[in-house]
Each structure stands twice: as structure tokens, then as C-alpha cells.
Write an enzyme that holds these catalytic residues in place. Structure first.
Site, short mmCIF file in Angstrom:
data_model
loop_
_atom_site.label_atom_id
_atom_site.label_comp_id
_atom_site.label_asym_id
_atom_site.label_seq_id
_atom_site.Cartn_x
_atom_site.Cartn_y
_atom_site.Cartn_z
N HIS A 240 -29.18 -69.71 31.40
CA HIS A 240 -28.56 -70.45 30.29
C HIS A 240 -27.71 -69.57 29.39
O HIS A 240 -26.50 -69.76 29.25
CB HIS A 240 -29.64 -71.14 29.46
CG HIS A 240 -30.51 -72.09 30.23
ND1 HIS A 240 -30.03 -73.26 30.78
CD2 HIS A 240 -31.83 -72.04 30.54
CE1 HIS A 240 -31.02 -73.90 31.39
NE2 HIS A 240 -32.12 -73.18 31.26
N ASP A 241 -28.34 -68.61 28.74
CA ASP A 241 -27.66 -67.88 27.67
C ASP A 241 -26.52 -66.98 28.14
O ASP A 241 -25.53 -66.80 27.40
CB ASP A 241 -28.67 -67.07 26.85
CG ASP A 241 -29.57 -67.97 26.03
OD1 ASP A 241 -29.09 -69.02 25.56
OD2 ASP A 241 -30.75 -67.64 25.84
#
Length: 304
Positions: A240-241
Site C-alpha cells: 500500500h504505502d
């Protein structure tokens, strides 16, 4: 190579946060001018220590970091120790921080950085709940307005949530802070689960990453591998990040749409709701996932 992208990172590491930070530290196209920690995946003491340890692991004790909010603007915090482990890093060992956090704390630290830089020069890469940025907008609005752009991981448009059926974790952890940032004066690019779930790594990808042999690559492979520890049947894991860092450096890999969105702060906390009025934001809705994975692996393989 052109001028480096001047960035501030706001984060709650967290396994995938750590991979994104390692990529940023290894990538010479970034000039990191500070890192602030926020409570989110784990409590503020642990997220702050993890920031210091990541900087130490990469030999970047020269980059200042500061502790921020210990909880959301309203209500109780939510943590994800079941996913990230009690240390936030899945048991991956990092060196102790070589420097103490900046005593000014996140709000004053961010304000001073922004006020000393040309207006619009600094981009904020936000990997966790948006509490620190909301507090900055409240307590130092002149400094906040000098941010060039915020690129934030969070929310979901069409995908099911990962914090209840409708909400993504960062939005659910502090929906009021998210609403403040969404409606504020700083341009915002949001990267929701609709995109981040498409950037995935499997065990073969991790072997290829680890073989690069750099500190950033070796640590990132171990951190991502920790996601598989309690679920050996899992075929791949979303990253995600790191999408935030990739969007900053490789915008051609993402397709964005302008949307006007509010954040539910009352019923389904953190749910993103289309609204007829408000401040439009840019929302990433497509990604060249193979290209993004190659760019991420290449950056982590840099010898910096």
C-alpha cells in the site's frame, strides 16, 4: 538527473510504511527534509522509534525526525498489531536510533521546515492517519498552506474496506483529520485501496528483491516476508504505502480522476462519500502494476 524532489514524510511504521521509507531513503531523486511519526498501525512510541531505526539502518541519522500525535482528534485510536507485530516491523531487527527525536514535536518541526523553504517547495508524503497534518493546519495554518502538495495513501472508492466493510484503515483511524485535510487549501492526491491492492509482491518477487543485496532491498524483502508468516497459503501481498513514493517520482504509472469527496465522521467512520460541494482532490484510480513493482524494486536496489 534533475533537481531532487524535496519531501517531508509523515508515517506510522508499520511494515509497508517501512518499505516506502526505505525506498525513499535509497532513491537519489528524493531529498528528505524530515520525517514525522504518528500513532496508527502501532502506538506513537513505537512508530517514532521505528522511524529512527530506519534512518539508522540506512546511515541517515542526519535526517531529523519528530514524534507527533498519540491518537486521533476525536475518539479512540485503532492499532494493527495483529498484522504488523508488537514492534510494528514483524520481528525484523533494525539498529537502535542513532539520534533522539527532535524535541519540538511534529507540529512545530513541520511548521519550521515549511516556513524556511520557498512556498510550495515541499511535498508531504503521508502514509498513516492524517492527524499530524490536521493539527498543523489548525495550529500553524500559515505554514500548512505552504505545502506544495500532499500525496496520501488512504480510503477506498469501489473496493471493500480493510477496516470494516466501507473504510480503509488510515481514514477510519482519524476520519475528522482526513476531512480537515480533504477540505483544506493544500492540493491533495489520494491513493486508495482501489490502486494499492493492485501493487502486489509474491515470494518469487521477494527472492528477486533480496538478491539485489542492498540494505534497503534486503530489509524490504524481510519486511514483506513478515506479512506471509501467519499465512503461508497467501499467494501475494499488496504494497500500500510505497505507492505514495512511486506516485511522487513516477506519476506516469498512475491515472487520476478529480473527485469531490467528504469523509464520514459519524456513522461508518472513514467511509468516503461523494459530495456535490467541497474541495476537489485528485484520486488515483489506475496503476501500471508491473511497471510500479519494477520501479520499486529498482529504487530499493540503489547503492546510495
Amino acid at each position: 538527473m534533475g533537481t531532487a524532489h524535496r519531501i517531508l514524510i509523515d508515517t506510522d511504521p508499520g511494515l509497508d510504511d517501512a518499505v516506502g521509507i526505505l525506498y525513499a531513503l535509497a532513491e537519489p531523486r528524493f531529498a528528505i527534509e524530515g520525517v514525522t511519526a504518528v500513532a496508527g498501525n502501532i502506538g506513537i512510541g513505537t512508530t517514532t522509534r521505528n522511524v529512527g531505526s530506519l534512518l539508522a539502518a540506512m546511515g541517515r541519522a542526519d535526517i531529523a525526525y519528530a514524534a507527533g500525535a498519540s491518537g486521533p482528534l476525536r475518539g479512540d485510536g485503532i492499532h494493527e498489531e495483529a498484522i504488523h507485530g508488537v514492534d510494528g516491523l514483524g520481528g525484523v531487527t533494525l539498529p537502535a536510533p542513532r539520534a533522539a527525536p527532535d524535541p519540538r514535536g511534529a507540529t512545530r518541526f513541520l511548521a519550521d521546515q515549511l516556513l524556511s523553504a520557498p512556498e510550495g517547495a515541499l511535498t508531504v508524503l503521508a502514509l498513516g492517519p492524517l492527524t499530524n497534518l490536521a493539527l498543523l493546519s489548525r495550529d500553524a495554518p500559515r505554514a500548512y498552506a505552504r505545502i506544495g502538495r500532499i500525496i496520501a495513501m488512504g480510503g477506498t472508492i469501489h473496493e471493500p474496506g480493510n477496516c470494516g466493510p466501507y473504510a480503509e484503515f488510515n481514514m477510519a483511524a482519524d476520519p475528522l483529520a482526513a476531512q480537515i485535510v480533504f477540505s483544506g487549501p493544500v492540493p491533495l492526491t489520494l491513493i486508495p485501496l482501489d490502486v494499492t491492492r493492485k501493487l502486489r509482491a509474491n515470494p518469487e518477487d521477494l527472492a528477486r528483491l533480496a538478491a539485489k543485496g542492498t540494505i534497503a532491498a534486503t530489509l524490504s524483502a524481510a519486511l514483506i516476508q513478515a506479512y506471509f508468516t501467519d499465512n503461508a497459503e497467501r499467494q501475494s501481498r499488496p504494497l500500500h504505502d510505497p505507492c505514495v513514493m512511486l506516485r511522487a517520482l513516477e506519476p506516469h504509472l498512475f491515472g487520476t480522476q478529480r473527485m469531490t469527496i467528504s469523509v464520514d465522521c459519524e456513522t461508518h467512520l472513514g467511509r468516503l462519500v461523494p459530495t456535490a460541494d467541497g474541495t476537489p482532490i485528485d484520486v488515483a484510480m489506475t496503476i501500471d502494476a508491473p511497471g510500479a513493482l519494477e520501479a520499486l524494486w529498482a529504487g530499493l536496489g540503489n547503492q546510495r
